[in-house]
Design a protein around this motif. Structure first.
Motif, PDB file in Angstrom:
ATOM      1  N   THR A  13       0.832  -1.204   0.000  1.00  0.00           N
ATOM      2  CA  THR A  13       0.000   0.000   0.000  1.00  0.00           C
ATOM      3  C   THR A  13       0.867   1.255   0.000  1.00  0.00           C
ATOM      4  OG1 THR A  13      -1.742  -1.166   1.195  1.00  0.00           O
ATOM      5  CG2 THR A  13      -1.803   1.233   1.231  1.00  0.00           C
ATOM      6  N   ASN A  14       1.883   1.254   0.821  1.00  0.00           N
ATOM      7  CA  ASN A  14       2.791   2.413   0.855  1.00  0.00           C
ATOM      8  C   ASN A  14       3.571   2.528  -0.449  1.00  0.00           C
ATOM      9  OD1 ASN A  14       4.189   4.584   2.624  1.00  0.00           O
ATOM     10  ND2 ASN A  14       5.892   3.424   1.758  1.00  0.00           N
ATOM     11  N   PHE A  15       3.962   1.396  -1.006  1.00  0.00           N
ATOM     12  CA  PHE A  15       4.672   1.397  -2.277  1.00  0.00           C
ATOM     13  C   PHE A  15       3.824   2.048  -3.367  1.00  0.00           C
ATOM     14  CE2 PHE A  15       5.398  -1.152  -6.253  1.00  0.00           C
ATOM     15  CZ  PHE A  15       6.611  -0.606  -6.594  1.00  0.00           C
ATOM     16  N   PHE A  16       2.538   1.711  -3.405  1.00  0.00           N
ATOM     17  CA  PHE A  16       1.653   2.319  -4.386  1.00  0.00           C
ATOM     18  C   PHE A  16       1.591   3.834  -4.206  1.00  0.00           C
ATOM     19  CE2 PHE A  16      -1.264  -1.539  -5.454  1.00  0.00           C
ATOM     20  CZ  PHE A  16      -0.144  -2.228  -5.895  1.00  0.00           C
ATOM     21  N   THR A  17       1.546   4.276  -2.955  1.00  0.00           N
ATOM     22  CA  THR A  17       1.524   5.721  -2.672  1.00  0.00           C
ATOM     23  C   THR A  17       2.781   6.393  -3.224  1.00  0.00           C
ATOM     24  OG1 THR A  17       0.223   5.375  -0.666  1.00  0.00           O
ATOM     25  CG2 THR A  17       1.407   7.460  -0.856  1.00  0.00           C
TER      26      THR A  17
END
Length: 844
Positions: A13-17
């Motif tokens: 999820t953080n990677f997508f951000t």
């Protein structure tokens, strides 16, 4: 094997951000995914893209672990068919289940999309002795199969009355539901003709006459035959077959006249590679098609079946070990099958010390046991490499492609040549895997252009992510290189991004070029940097969202700007650790001492980096690539970075080798820029301007491309020893060119291969040429000759002599006959050489 990195949902999820902030995606475009599913980058290519609404196009990359992956796919819409062929060499030792392999193999082939199963006719000899009557074996197979064609491979027609042949095979046709085919042979063993000795002398004539009789009876016609009293009767045969016309072949061992005769009567062809090469087959197919056309038959409907000894497995070395002795025993039961190999082998004779010396031709009957074993070993090695379908499913694609280009329609896989039945049956799934690979590639080729360039154009690709090594391969292909111009966002990651490559990419596309950096352990990418192509060094940029970089010394203290240290990464991208590897997790992950959160951790990347004054980070290499030579600690990445800045270098890898015990030396492996020629002395001079003497490589090895891992990164362990980089081997006598076309081709090959001794009978690929050098040769040839020459042409006509003949037939060398045009062609070649020398001089 994967590392076993445990990536949690929160990490992704953080990677997508982070990617949202760095990758243009509004509106989403078309993303070409070129890396493998086992590569961590697929988290971005497949999960992020679909979550953001991209259209994703999957590129299926060939297996780079096999040399065959470098062979161009056959440029034809035809898909090779596969069948099974039986000709067991040993009948005597099996007391039970003699036909188990026949029955189980036919069932497997029937269920899995094979085209045919063939059984021979053989008498009075262990070689093929399991099959005295193919109609009897065919009848058995007809009752246990539903789809596959049942063939005689072959019926020795002069041994039999044509009425009997028509009746027997009509019965099998009914049992099978109309699935039979017959290949007719004239016979080749005198002992067989004790059944009908009077037919041996005129066996070829009898065969062709009786083929027409069998075909007429098959159609339902009546043929006049004399009875015991000499009175003729019009005879028709029963039972009537289901097929109106008999599918028929003529079996040939290679005689060109047999090919012509088969073509003239409209027959198909059954042949093999015992005593003839693929090049021979290609030439004979041309004769065959011409004969069909001359006789009024469609030349393109003739069907070529090629019998090949076959064993396909997971490991090439294991395949070789498995088939060696059975194949030698098999060849030993039919000495005349190895007579051509004997002529080649007889040029040598074993000395007492085990070496060989030149010798005269030999009589096979006079060979000692040791000499016979030498001959069979020689025959096996020759056959394994050139005349069988031996290897892995992927490596066997090369042979399939060569046969497809030659004009073969079906490979009849001879599987019962002495390997035990259990082993053969256990490896059927590997043979079927090969068949599926061929079918899948053929279907894709006939449906779409599935090359990278074709996919970019067809789907309007806007985003492309790949490794630096993959980018180099793309740019070597003119079609893909041109297609890159329409890509809007180009992401390079997974390994160091060379300056020269960035400069070249920026020169051919207006895309946003982004350098991507990050290990799997911190969720794929941890930083990015925009690249313009003007940089002297390529930065890995700044961390993405919720990610922190720390560059520390050996005491885990931060280092000043510009000072190298090891890069540690903290933040929301740091994963849980390694699956079931607590010791490794403890070694690479630790509590983050720079934040108050007691649960925060940092990851030790093993990468050497430094801060730049503007707050970005430069990647300098791997800590595990640091070496110590004669007391000096050397950073290999620093040498690679200096080499990559040179205009002549596309890619550079430096390793320390100890090829001689106690003598550790630096070796630079280099891929030159397009059209460039590398001068080692010039490179040494350039490196000395920025590096101390102990960091100057001792050896420079030029490669057309670096070996790659399955994830398309440079495989450093597979780099060749310096003296292995240039192919070596005994050269035969150089035959000089005589025609203008031959002289021109020789000049081009000398230039591309970096030699001065090419002869007209030399094989381009035996001299060290590979697919990438073939691309260069093709460009040079098309600059000179008017007729369009393809890469496939170079593989089909790999010698100067055959290529010159091909060009001459196409009329491409007509202008070379004029002195001014011939001079112009040569001047082009000389101009290329002068340009290369000028570049070297400027460098010096």
């Amino acid at each position: 094997k994967p590392k076993g990195v445990m990536v949690e949902h929160r990490n992704v999820t953080n990677f997508f951000t982070g990617m949202d902030e760095r990758i243009p995606h509004d509106p989403p475009g078309v993303w070409l995914a070129v890396t493998s599913l086992s590569f961590d980058i697929s988290v971005l290519e497949l999960l992020y893209t679909l979550a953001r609404g991209f259209e994703v196009v999957l590129y299926k990359e060939p297996d780079r672990g096999a040399e065959s992956a470098q062979i161009p796919r056959a440029s034809t819409s035809k898909i090779m068919n596969f069948g099974l062929f039986y000709f067991a060499s040993d009948e005597g030792e099996r007391t039970a289940d003699k036909y188990r392999l026949l029955i189980e193999g036919a069932r497997f082939a029937d269920r899995n999309g094979f085209k045919s199963v063939s059984v021979p006719e053989r008498h009075f000899h262990a070689f093929g002795g399991l099959y005295p009557n193919p109609a009897v074996a065919g009848a058995a197979l007809a009752t246990i199969t539903e789809n596959i064609q049942i063939r005689a491979g072959s019926v020795v027609l002069p041994l039999h009355h044509p009425v009997r042949v028509a009746e027997e095979w009509s019965l099998v046709d009914n049992l099978s539901g109309g699935r039979v085919g017959i290949s007719f042979a004239s016979g080749w063993q005198p002992v067989d003709f004790i059944i009908r000795p009077e037919a041996y002398k005129d066996r070829n004539k009898i065969m062709y006459e009786n083929i027409e009789v069998v075909r007429e009876l098959w159609r339902g016609g009546k043929v006049a035959f004399a009875d015991a009293n000499g009175q003729e009767h019009e005879i028709g045969t029963l039972p009537r077959p289901l097929q109106k016309e008999l599918p028929f072949w003529v079996t040939t061992a290679g005689n060109p006249e047999t090919w012509r005769s088969a073509g003239s009567i409209g027959a198909n062809i059954l042949t093999h590679l015992l005593g003839q090469s693929i090049e021979d087959i290609s030439e004979k197919i041309a004769l065959y098609k011409q004969a069909r056309a001359d006789a009024g038959h469609d030349p393109d409907t003739g069907y070529i079946t090629l019998m090949l000894h076959t064993f396909v497995g997971e490991d090439l070395d294991l395949v070789r070990d498995t088939v060696r002795q059975p194949m030698k025993d098999y060849l030993g039961t039919a000495l005349n099958l190895v007579k051509d190999a004997a002529h080649a082998w007889s040029a040598f004779k074993r000395r007492d010390d085990g070496t060989v010396q030149a010798a005269d031709d030999v009589d096979l009957k006079t060979l000692s046991e040791e000499e016979m074993d030498d001959l069979l070993e020689f025959s096996f090695e020759r056959y394994f490499k050139t005349s069988g379908l031996f290897g892995t499913p992927e490596s066997c694609l090369e042979m399939v492609d060569r046969l497809t280009l030659a004009g073969v329609d079906e490979i009849a896989c001879l599987i019962d040549f002495g390997i035990d039945s259990d082993t053969v049956l256990a490896h059927f799934y590997q043979l079927n895997k090969l068949r599926k690979l061929v079918v899948d590639r053929g279907n894709a080729a006939t449906a779409d252009d599935d090359t990278i360039g074709g996919l970019i154009r067809e789907h309007g690709v806007t985003h492309l992510q790949c490794t630096s090594s993959m980018a180099s391969m793309i740019m070597l292909d003119d079609d893909a290189r041109a297609a890159l111009q329409q890509v809007k966002t180009l992401m390079i990651g997974g390994e160091a991004f060379p300056v020269a490559q960035a400069r070249e990419l920026a020169g051919i596309t207006d895309a946003d070029i982004i350098n991507m950096y990050g290990p799997t352990e911190t969720t794929i990418w941890s930083s990015t940097a925009a690249v313009s192509g003007d940089e002297r060094t390529i930065s890995i940029g700044r961390p993405i969202a919720n990610t922190q970089f720390y560059i520390l010394d050996s005491e885990l203290e931060p280092v000043p700007v510009g000072v190298p240290g090891e890069l540690y990464i903290g933040g929301a991208g740091v994963v849980r650790g390694y699956y079931n590897q607590p010791e490794l997790s403890a070694e690479r992950f630790a509590k983050n001492p720079f934040v108050e959160n007691s649960e925060a951790r940092i990851y030790r990347s093993g990468d050497i980096a430094r801060w730049t004054p503007d707050g970005r980070v430069d990647f300098l290499g791997r800590a595990d690539q640091q070496v110590k030579i004669r007391g000096y600690r050397i950073e290999l990445g620093e040498i690679e970075a200096q080499l990559a800045e040179h205009e002549l270098i596309r890619e550079a890898v430096v390793i320390a080798r100890e090829d001689t015990p106690g003598d550790v030396r630096l070796v630079a492996y280099l891929v030159p820029s397009r059209g460039a020629s590398i001068d080692a002395d010039a490179l040494r001079s350039a490196l000395r301007e920025n590096l101390p003497e102990y960091m100057i490589p001792a050896r420079y090895v030029e490669l057309e491309a670096f070996p790659l891992t399955p994830n398309a990164k440079v495989d450093r362990k597979a780099l060749p020893a310096p003296d292995e980089a240039i192919p070596s081997g005994k050269r035969k006598a150089v035959v000089p060119p005589t025609s203008d076309i031959e002289k021109t081709i020789v000049g081009i090959w000398n230039e591309v291969l970096g030699t001065s001794s090419v002869g007209i009978e030399d094989n381009f690929f035996d001299l060290g040429g590979h697919s990438l050098l073939a691309v260069q040769a093709q460009r040079r040839l098309n600059e000179v000759f008017e007729s369009k020459i393809t890469i496939v042409d170079l593989f089909r006509y790999p010698t100067v002599k055959t290529l010159a003949s091909f060009i001459g037939e196409k009329g491409g060398g007509e202008n070379l006959g004029k002195s001014e045009d011939r001079g112009q062609a040569r001047r082009k070649i000389m101009a290329n050489r002068r340009q290369a020398r000028t570049r070297r001089a400027r460098t010096e």
